[in-house]
Design a protein around this motif. Structure first.
Motif, PDB file in Angstrom:
ATOM      1  N   VAL A 162      -0.028   0.638 -29.324  1.00  0.00           N
ATOM      2  CA  VAL A 162      -1.423   1.178 -28.657  1.00  0.00           C
ATOM      3  C   VAL A 162      -2.316   0.419 -30.226  1.00  0.00           C
ATOM      4  N   ILE A 163      -1.865  -0.392 -31.121  1.00  0.00           N
ATOM      5  CA  ILE A 163      -2.436  -1.065 -31.887  1.00  0.00           C
ATOM      6  C   ILE A 163      -2.664  -1.940 -31.629  1.00  0.00           C
ATOM      7  N   LYS A 164      -1.189  -2.546 -31.460  1.00  0.00           N
ATOM      8  CA  LYS A 164      -1.021  -3.910 -31.000  1.00  0.00           C
ATOM      9  C   LYS A 164      -1.756  -4.615 -29.516  1.00  0.00           C
ATOM     10  N   GLN A 165      -1.485  -3.742 -28.638  1.00  0.00           N
ATOM     11  CA  GLN A 165      -2.420  -4.442 -27.406  1.00  0.00           C
ATOM     12  C   GLN A 165      -4.088  -4.514 -27.621  1.00  0.00           C
ATOM     13  N   ARG A 166      -4.792  -3.547 -28.788  1.00  0.00           N
ATOM     14  CA  ARG A 166      -5.651  -3.703 -28.516  1.00  0.00           C
ATOM     15  C   ARG A 166      -5.895  -4.647 -29.686  1.00  0.00           C
TER      16      ARG A 166
ATOM     17  N   ALA B  41      -6.052   8.889 -28.369  1.00  0.00           N
ATOM     18  CA  ALA B  41      -5.720   7.486 -27.963  1.00  0.00           C
ATOM     19  C   ALA B  41      -4.515   7.538 -27.850  1.00  0.00           C
ATOM     20  N   PHE B  42      -3.602   7.026 -29.113  1.00  0.00           N
ATOM     21  CA  PHE B  42      -2.446   6.389 -29.925  1.00  0.00           C
ATOM     22  C   PHE B  42      -1.181   7.264 -28.731  1.00  0.00           C
ATOM     23  N   TYR B  43      -1.610   8.253 -28.217  1.00  0.00           N
ATOM     24  CA  TYR B  43      -0.011   9.170 -26.997  1.00  0.00           C
ATOM     25  C   TYR B  43      -0.957   8.884 -25.789  1.00  0.00           C
TER      26      TYR B  43
ATOM     27  N   MET C  83      -3.128  -1.347 -18.717  1.00  0.00           N
ATOM     28  CA  MET C  83      -4.453  -0.618 -18.405  1.00  0.00           C
ATOM     29  C   MET C  83      -5.353   1.078 -19.759  1.00  0.00           C
ATOM     30  N   LEU C  84      -3.717   1.684 -19.467  1.00  0.00           N
ATOM     31  CA  LEU C  84      -4.023   3.281 -20.302  1.00  0.00           C
ATOM     32  C   LEU C  84      -4.206   2.648 -22.069  1.00  0.00           C
ATOM     33  N   GLN C  85      -3.592   2.294 -22.510  1.00  0.00           N
ATOM     34  CA  GLN C  85      -3.302   1.331 -24.210  1.00  0.00           C
ATOM     35  C   GLN C  85      -4.986   0.497 -24.479  1.00  0.00           C
TER      36      GLN C  85
END
Length: 300
Positions: free
Chosen positions: A135-139, A165-167, A230-232
């Protein structure tokens, strides 16, 4: 008389630790080297992006990003992968080998069910660890990301959206990873046994089998990967329909409404281009590091 240890005949007392270390080293190698193409894949899968972040292909994306943001932008978020990939792949390969052994996958013949079960089981454990890092990577990868460090991104996302948000993408990640790893591992084992029946250490075999297995698995699971992206990245979107996405089915509805069938193939080319060589590298590295000649001397 000195006797060679069989290629896959690692000593029992060191097997799991060796496989976990091999997996960690392979995972870091795999993700770090192909990271720029993965960044392009993420950007191509983001819906509602500005015109500056719409790309006609991988080459166009490289040209656009390098000329407007600099090549460093393609490496943004790599710290998250390096921090998470090693431990996650250690868990993955440790589970993989343990389940494979328990299910009889090391016995003679093509043990399709055992290898598929091993691949699926391994990813459940690994993805539980890796999902927040992804999640952090894609943000950090998206166009005009405000984040320049792993810590600032993790802190901001947690404060604004909470731990969930992380899951939020974890069920979708599993929906991708379980079939992906089952397909990849099964195809890899089958090709390896056909072209290398002697089970000897063969970099060419591992590269070819790993590349083909990764490409097949990546192509089949691309629609799910679009939904996961999309979710991340929903917290970085301005469109309300994307921000309101709560799960995989919601993501599918938005993708269909915005882009039809074509939307589910977004990022297919860079996903395959990323996965094919990275899978080849991953399996070659894993087989190399787990080979007895690396960790164990010859024994009398």
């Amino acid at each position: 008389m000195v006797e060679e240890i069989d290629y896959e005949g690692l000593p029992q007392n060191a097997g799991l630790g060796v496989h976990m270390l091999a997996g960690a080293l392979a995972g870091i190698s795999e993700h770090a080297i192909m990271f720029p193409v993965d960044s392009i894949k993420t950007r191509m899968q983001v819906f509602g992006a500005s015109p500056a972040a719409i790309y006609s292909g991988v080459g166009n994306a490289f040209t656009k990003i390098s000329s407007t943001e600099g090549m460093r932008a393609l490496w943004r978020g790599v710290s998250s992968v390096i921090l998470g990939a090693g431990p996650a792949h250690a868990v993955h390969f440790g589970t993989l080998e343990a389940v494979k052994e328990l299910a009889g996958g090391n016995e003679s013949g093509n043990q399709w069910l055992a290898t598929a079960l091993a691949g699926g089981s391994a990813t459940i454990a690994a993805d539980a660890f890796m999902n927040p890092f992804d999640v952090i990577k894609q943000r950090m990868q998206v166009h005009q990301s405000q984040f320049r460090s792993f810590l600032s991104c993790a802190t901001t996302v947690y404060r604004a959206e909470g731990f969930a948000a992380f899951y939020v993408s974890y069920p979708t990640t599993l929906a991708i990873s379980i079939p992906f790893n089952a397909i990849q591992y099964t195809v890899y084992e089958h090709i390896k046994r056909v072209v290398n029946p002697g089970n000897e250490y063969s970099p060419q075999t591992h590269i070819a089998a790993g590349g083909i297995a990764g490409a097949v698995a990546a192509a089949v699971t691309t629609p799910l990967d679009v939904a996961k992206t999309m979710l991340q990245t929903r917290g970085a979107a301005s469109a309300q329909d994307i921000r309101n996405v709560r799960g995989m089915l919601d993501a599918f509805k938005v993708i269909w409404a915005r882009d039809g069938v074509r939307g589910f193939g977004r990022g297919l080319t860079p996903r395959v281009l990323t996965t094919m060589p990275s899978s080849a590298l991953c399996w070659m590295s894993y087989e190399f590091f787990s080979a007895p000649r690396i960790f164990h001397p010859r024994v009398p």
